[in-house]
Design a protein around this motif. Structure first.
Motif, PDB file in Angstrom:
ATOM      1  N   ASN A 138      47.208 -26.428   3.152  1.00 11.82           N
ATOM      2  CA  ASN A 138      47.920 -25.273   3.707  1.00 11.82           C
ATOM      3  C   ASN A 138      47.216 -23.950   3.419  1.00 11.82           C
ATOM      4  OD1 ASN A 138      48.368 -25.328   0.980  1.00 11.82           O
ATOM      5  ND2 ASN A 138      50.489 -24.625   1.087  1.00 11.82           N
ATOM      6  N   LYS A 139      46.014 -23.998   2.821  1.00 13.79           N
ATOM      7  CA  LYS A 139      45.274 -22.765   2.532  1.00 13.79           C
ATOM      8  C   LYS A 139      44.080 -22.653   3.455  1.00 13.79           C
ATOM      9  CE  LYS A 139      44.163 -18.981   0.611  1.00 13.79           C
ATOM     10  NZ  LYS A 139      43.705 -18.497   1.929  1.00 13.79           N
ATOM     11  N   VAL A 140      44.076 -21.612   4.280  1.00 10.44           N
ATOM     12  CA  VAL A 140      43.007 -21.389   5.244  1.00 10.44           C
ATOM     13  C   VAL A 140      41.973 -20.447   4.635  1.00 10.44           C
ATOM     14  CG1 VAL A 140      42.450 -20.428   7.510  1.00 10.44           C
ATOM     15  CG2 VAL A 140      44.565 -21.740   7.191  1.00 10.44           C
ATOM     16  N   TRP A 141      40.695 -20.809   4.783  1.00 15.46           N
ATOM     17  CA  TRP A 141      39.593 -19.920   4.398  1.00 15.46           C
ATOM     18  C   TRP A 141      38.817 -19.630   5.674  1.00 15.46           C
ATOM     19  CZ3 TRP A 141      40.056 -18.260  -0.456  1.00 15.46           C
ATOM     20  CH2 TRP A 141      40.694 -19.066  -1.392  1.00 15.46           C
ATOM     21  N   ASN A 142      38.783 -18.376   6.070  1.00 15.13           N
ATOM     22  CA  ASN A 142      38.231 -18.016   7.369  1.00 15.13           C
ATOM     23  C   ASN A 142      36.980 -17.155   7.214  1.00 15.13           C
ATOM     24  OD1 ASN A 142      38.266 -17.924  10.220  1.00 15.13           O
ATOM     25  ND2 ASN A 142      39.181 -15.897  10.159  1.00 15.13           N
ATOM     26  N   PHE A 143      35.950 -17.471   7.974  1.00 13.88           N
ATOM     27  CA  PHE A 143      34.709 -16.701   7.963  1.00 13.88           C
ATOM     28  C   PHE A 143      33.910 -17.084   9.197  1.00 13.88           C
ATOM     29  CE2 PHE A 143      34.415 -20.464   5.239  1.00 13.88           C
ATOM     30  CZ  PHE A 143      33.338 -21.147   5.779  1.00 13.88           C
ATOM     31  N   THR A 144      32.814 -16.379   9.421  1.00 15.81           N
ATOM     32  CA  THR A 144      31.934 -16.682  10.558  1.00 15.81           C
ATOM     33  C   THR A 144      30.552 -17.029  10.054  1.00 15.81           C
ATOM     34  OG1 THR A 144      33.094 -15.285  12.155  1.00 15.81           O
ATOM     35  CG2 THR A 144      30.782 -15.730  12.594  1.00 15.81           C
ATOM     36  N   ILE A 145      30.021 -18.157  10.511  1.00 14.45           N
ATOM     37  CA  ILE A 145      28.642 -18.537  10.220  1.00 14.45           C
ATOM     38  C   ILE A 145      27.810 -18.265  11.466  1.00 14.45           C
ATOM     39  CG2 ILE A 145      27.089 -20.478   9.795  1.00 14.45           C
ATOM     40  CD1 ILE A 145      29.041 -21.567   7.844  1.00 14.45           C
ATOM     41  N   GLY A 146      26.893 -17.340  11.351  1.00 17.89           N
ATOM     42  CA  GLY A 146      26.041 -16.945  12.464  1.00 17.89           C
ATOM     43  C   GLY A 146      25.350 -15.650  12.093  1.00 17.89           C
ATOM     44  N   VAL A 147      24.356 -15.272  12.856  1.00 16.48           N
ATOM     45  CA  VAL A 147      23.636 -14.031  12.584  1.00 16.48           C
ATOM     46  C   VAL A 147      24.624 -12.864  12.660  1.00 16.48           C
ATOM     47  CG1 VAL A 147      21.826 -12.470  13.364  1.00 16.48           C
ATOM     48  CG2 VAL A 147      21.449 -14.953  13.426  1.00 16.48           C
ATOM     49  N   GLY A 148      24.700 -12.115  11.576  1.00 12.18           N
ATOM     50  CA  GLY A 148      25.658 -11.020  11.484  1.00 12.18           C
ATOM     51  C   GLY A 148      26.884 -11.365  10.665  1.00 12.18           C
ATOM     52  N   GLY A 149      27.129 -12.655  10.415  1.00 12.37           N
ATOM     53  CA  GLY A 149      28.242 -13.083   9.579  1.00 12.37           C
ATOM     54  C   GLY A 149      29.549 -12.419   9.963  1.00 12.37           C
ATOM     55  N   GLY A 150      30.214 -11.820   8.962  1.00  8.96           N
ATOM     56  CA  GLY A 150      31.522 -11.222   9.178  1.00  8.96           C
ATOM     57  C   GLY A 150      31.524 -10.007  10.075  1.00  8.96           C
ATOM     58  N   THR A 151      30.362  -9.408  10.374  1.00  7.79           N
ATOM     59  CA  THR A 151      30.352  -8.287  11.305  1.00  7.79           C
ATOM     60  C   THR A 151      30.778  -8.727  12.697  1.00  7.79           C
ATOM     61  OG1 THR A 151      28.049  -8.493  12.081  1.00  7.79           O
ATOM     62  CG2 THR A 151      28.410  -7.294  10.021  1.00  7.79           C
ATOM     63  N   ASN A 152      30.735 -10.024  12.958  1.00  6.33           N
ATOM     64  CA  ASN A 152      31.181 -10.534  14.252  1.00  6.33           C
ATOM     65  C   ASN A 152      32.702 -10.614  14.333  1.00  6.33           C
ATOM     66  OD1 ASN A 152      28.543 -11.366  15.614  1.00  6.33           O
ATOM     67  ND2 ASN A 152      28.377 -12.496  13.699  1.00  6.33           N
ATOM     68  N   CYS A 153      33.330 -11.220  13.317  1.00  7.55           N
ATOM     69  CA  CYS A 153      34.745 -11.557  13.395  1.00  7.55           C
ATOM     70  C   CYS A 153      35.673 -10.511  12.815  1.00  7.55           C
ATOM     71  CB  CYS A 153      35.010 -12.891  12.698  1.00  7.55           C
ATOM     72  SG  CYS A 153      34.683 -12.866  10.908  1.00  7.55           S
ATOM     73  N   GLY A 199      57.198 -14.208   7.950  1.00  3.87           N
ATOM     74  CA  GLY A 199      56.463 -15.288   7.311  1.00  3.87           C
ATOM     75  C   GLY A 199      55.197 -14.855   6.616  1.00  3.87           C
ATOM     76  N   MET A 200      54.736 -15.730   5.720  1.00  5.35           N
ATOM     77  CA  MET A 200      53.479 -15.503   5.027  1.00  5.35           C
ATOM     78  C   MET A 200      52.317 -15.739   5.990  1.00  5.35           C
ATOM     79  SD  MET A 200      54.719 -14.670   2.127  1.00  5.35           S
ATOM     80  CE  MET A 200      53.149 -14.443   1.256  1.00  5.35           C
ATOM     81  N   ARG A 201      51.246 -15.011   5.814  1.00  2.00           N
ATOM     82  CA  ARG A 201      50.065 -15.163   6.657  1.00  2.00           C
ATOM     83  C   ARG A 201      49.162 -16.264   6.096  1.00  2.00           C
ATOM     84  NH1 ARG A 201      48.356 -10.553   9.657  1.00  2.00           N
ATOM     85  NH2 ARG A 201      46.352 -10.415   8.558  1.00  2.00           N
ATOM     86  N   ASP A 202      48.526 -17.007   6.992  1.00  2.36           N
ATOM     87  CA  ASP A 202      47.677 -18.129   6.573  1.00  2.36           C
ATOM     88  C   ASP A 202      46.482 -17.665   5.751  1.00  2.36           C
ATOM     89  OD1 ASP A 202      49.292 -19.984   7.841  1.00  2.36           O
ATOM     90  OD2 ASP A 202      48.138 -19.929   9.702  1.00  2.36           O
ATOM     91  N   THR A 203      45.943 -16.531   6.100  1.00 10.50           N
ATOM     92  CA  THR A 203      44.750 -16.028   5.425  1.00 10.50           C
ATOM     93  C   THR A 203      44.579 -14.555   5.747  1.00 10.50           C
ATOM     94  OG1 THR A 203      42.345 -16.269   5.184  1.00 10.50           O
ATOM     95  CG2 THR A 203      43.255 -16.711   7.353  1.00 10.50           C
ATOM     96  N   GLU A 204      43.921 -13.833   4.856  1.00 10.86           N
ATOM     97  CA  GLU A 204      43.484 -12.476   5.140  1.00 10.86           C
ATOM     98  C   GLU A 204      42.000 -12.452   5.510  1.00 10.86           C
ATOM     99  OE1 GLU A 204      45.524  -9.850   5.439  1.00 10.86           O
ATOM    100  OE2 GLU A 204      47.063 -11.394   5.131  1.00 10.86           O
ATOM    101  N   SER A 205      41.359 -13.627   5.500  1.00  5.28           N
ATOM    102  CA  SER A 205      39.936 -13.769   5.845  1.00  5.28           C
ATOM    103  C   SER A 205      39.044 -12.956   4.915  1.00  5.28           C
ATOM    104  CB  SER A 205      39.697 -13.364   7.305  1.00  5.28           C
ATOM    105  OG  SER A 205      40.482 -14.136   8.176  1.00  5.28           O
ATOM    106  N   HIS A 206      39.440 -12.879   3.649  1.00  9.75           N
ATOM    107  CA  HIS A 206      38.695 -12.110   2.648  1.00  9.75           C
ATOM    108  C   HIS A 206      38.438 -12.998   1.430  1.00  9.75           C
ATOM    109  CE1 HIS A 206      40.967  -8.412   4.438  1.00  9.75           C
ATOM    110  NE2 HIS A 206      39.925  -8.752   5.186  1.00  9.75           N
ATOM    111  N   ILE A 207      37.436 -13.856   1.505  1.00  9.98           N
ATOM    112  CA  ILE A 207      37.148 -14.781   0.409  1.00  9.98           C
ATOM    113  C   ILE A 207      36.340 -14.041  -0.650  1.00  9.98           C
ATOM    114  CG2 ILE A 207      36.361 -17.107  -0.122  1.00  9.98           C
ATOM    115  CD1 ILE A 207      36.055 -17.553   2.890  1.00  9.98           C
ATOM    116  N   GLN A 208      36.780 -14.100  -1.911  1.00 10.60           N
ATOM    117  CA  GLN A 208      36.124 -13.271  -2.924  1.00 10.60           C
ATOM    118  C   GLN A 208      36.266 -13.866  -4.325  1.00 10.60           C
ATOM    119  OE1 GLN A 208      38.348  -9.881  -1.557  1.00 10.60           O
ATOM    120  NE2 GLN A 208      39.890 -10.047  -3.163  1.00 10.60           N
ATOM    121  N   GLY A 209      35.433 -13.349  -5.231  1.00  7.87           N
ATOM    122  CA  GLY A 209      35.626 -13.577  -6.653  1.00  7.87           C
ATOM    123  C   GLY A 209      35.024 -14.825  -7.262  1.00  7.87           C
TER     124      GLY A 209
END
Length: 473
Positions: free
Chosen positions: A68-83, A406-416
């Motif tokens: 139930n824990k989503v980890w969201n990111f983009t793999i590609g040239v530019g990484g998170g600047t895309n999504c 409701g609670m959000r699945d992810t903030e798309s901010h993986i850290q730490g």
């Protein structure tokens, strides 16, 4: 492939990597730099046509024990600047001193004032739109590059009643046509911005692709680093079914907070805190129904931030909350005749604390696996306290009803997962973002955060990378 050697070898092409290269080249413009990216280059046009940021799904690149824990990111040239949605608030000065002020988490090995000039440089590069009022909360040494977006009718009331807390959001979505980007169209599709108004790799770093001394090599998955005697020697990567090896003087690890620790673990660079403490903020959604007040008349997807519940002595007991005032209708418009726009959607984001039980490990085949039993009790209390206080925060508005959505699945901010600090016993990398044990290895990105501030992290990642590059170059 014949042996290749570069001055700098960079793993990943997201915010951390791109801004490190930008900062490094400003000091050493002739440096020979190789950037290795696991994904492909997907143009803005390709992303719009295919309705996604990358052909690689995040979930296909790691495993997890928490369904139930989503980890969201983009793999590609530019990484998170895309999504990314291009929200660019700075961290609060208190965020850097959580242990000293509130006795929780760890202090950062730098403070707000030290990072401030790099914040400004990153905002200038991104052509960030913002209001001078933001300086009332987050001090700054110069104006924002662009004026703020138009506020909503709700924001106008909140701003008048709470000028010390309610401020226009800072964002790398253009408010005026500048830097080759048109103004935001407020269509609330920021991950796939239809008009190319937000800052991305393609419209902000395209010049890197034309420099003769910089190469961005796509579809190259770095598996591990060769090292000996406290020095990284080579990056080993897969491309086209074959394994390749490239040597360098300086290595920069900027994959993301899941894949960067995995690369270190596969390399045998096994500091005891590698992968430990992975987390992100905890978010939930509210819909505020209004009595006789039309809203949704702002100039961008999120128009303002409210800091009423962000900072204070309470942070010794529970997490602070940042309230995002949105200019969209994620739950639909109202159905009553003539009252369609009498609503205010909110997103409330609460800080989490790194926990040793949450970590990145390697599965039996070397694929990263995220162990995440739960968020901290500190964050859970922060969620409840923010809910308890939300009516008081919204008192200036003609509130008819507040609905919890409701609670959000992810903030798309993986850290730490590779925290920074002055001492090896409590951190993986040092104040310059150099690995404590491998002294020519730099780690960039949100993996280095020693605590979990509840503001969007991308601007802080960019500023930290500019600072690290300046100190090392």
């Amino acid at each position: 492939m014949a042996q290749e050697h570069f001055d700098v070898v960079v793993v990943g092409t997201g915010f951390g990597s791109l801004f490190f290269v930008e900062g490094y080249l400003s000091k050493r413009p002739a440096a020979k730099i190789l950037m290795l990216e696991r994904g492909a280059f997907s143009s803005h046009a390709w992303q719009l046509e295919h309705g996604k940021n990358s052909p690689i799904t995040p979930a296909s690149t790691f495993r997890t024990d928490a369904a139930n824990k989503v980890w969201n990111f983009t793999i590609g040239v530019g990484g998170g600047t895309n999504c990314w949605y291009a929200q660019t608030p700075r961290f609060h000065p208190s965020d850097f001193r959580m242990r000293s002020r509130y006795g929780v988490a760890q202090d950062w090995p730098l403070d707000y004032d030290e990072l401030e000039p790099y914040y400004l440089a990153a905002e200038t590069k991104m052509s960030v739109a913002g209001a001078p009022e933001m300086a009332e909360i987050l001090p700054r040494s110069a104006p924002f590059p662009q004026p703020p977006h138009k506020l909503t009718a709700v924001d106008a009331i909140m701003r008048k009643a709470q000028p010390e807390f309610h401020v226009p959001i800072a964002t790398a979505r253009a408010s005026t046509a500048a830097a080759g980007r048109p103004p935001c169209c407020a269509s609330a599709r920021c991950n796939l911005c239809p008009v190319n108004a937000k800052f991305t790799f393609e419209n902000g770093f395209a010049s890197l692709r034309n420099l003769p001394n910089v190469e961005i090599r796509a579809e190259c998955e770095v598996t591990h680093l060769d090292h000996a005697g406290g020095v990284a020697r080579a990056a080993v990567y897969r491309k086209g079914g074959a394994e390749h090896r490239v040597t360098g003087d300086l290595f920069v690890l900027g994959a993301n907070a899941i894949h960067s620790p995995a690369i270190l673990l596969r390399s045998g660079i096994d500091h005891p805190l590698t992968g430990v403490g992975i987390h992100e903020q905890v978010g939930y959604s509210l819909e505020v129904l209004l009595e006789g007040l039309d809203s949704l008349d702002g100039g961008t997807i999120t128009t303002a931030l409210n800091y009423s519940l962000y900072d204070g002595a309470f942070r010794k007991d529970y997490g602070g909350a940042l309230i995002y005032f949105d200019n969209r209708w994620p739950h639909g418009l109202r159905k009553e005749y003539g009252r369609w726009r009498q609503l205010a959607p909110l997103v409330v984001v609460v800080e989490d604390l790194p926990q040793d039980s949450n970590r990145v490990v390697l599965d039996h085949d070397g694929m990263p696996k995220v162990l995440h039993p739960d968020v901290s009790e500190y964050a859970k209390r922060g969620v409840q306290e923010s809910l308890n206080n939300i009516e008081k925060v919204l008192a200036p508005l003609p509130v008819e009803r507040i609905d919890f959505k409701g609670m959000r699945d992810t903030e798309s901010h993986i850290q730490g997962s590779l925290r920074m600090g002055a001492e090896r016993a409590s951190s993986v990398i040092d104040p310059k973002q150099v690995h404590h044990d491998v002294r020519n290895l730099v780690v960039v990105g949100s993996s280095v955060f020693p605590s979990g501030p509840n503001s969007n992290p991308s601007l802080s990642v960019a500023a930290l990378s500019l600072r690290s590059a300046a100190l090392l170059a």
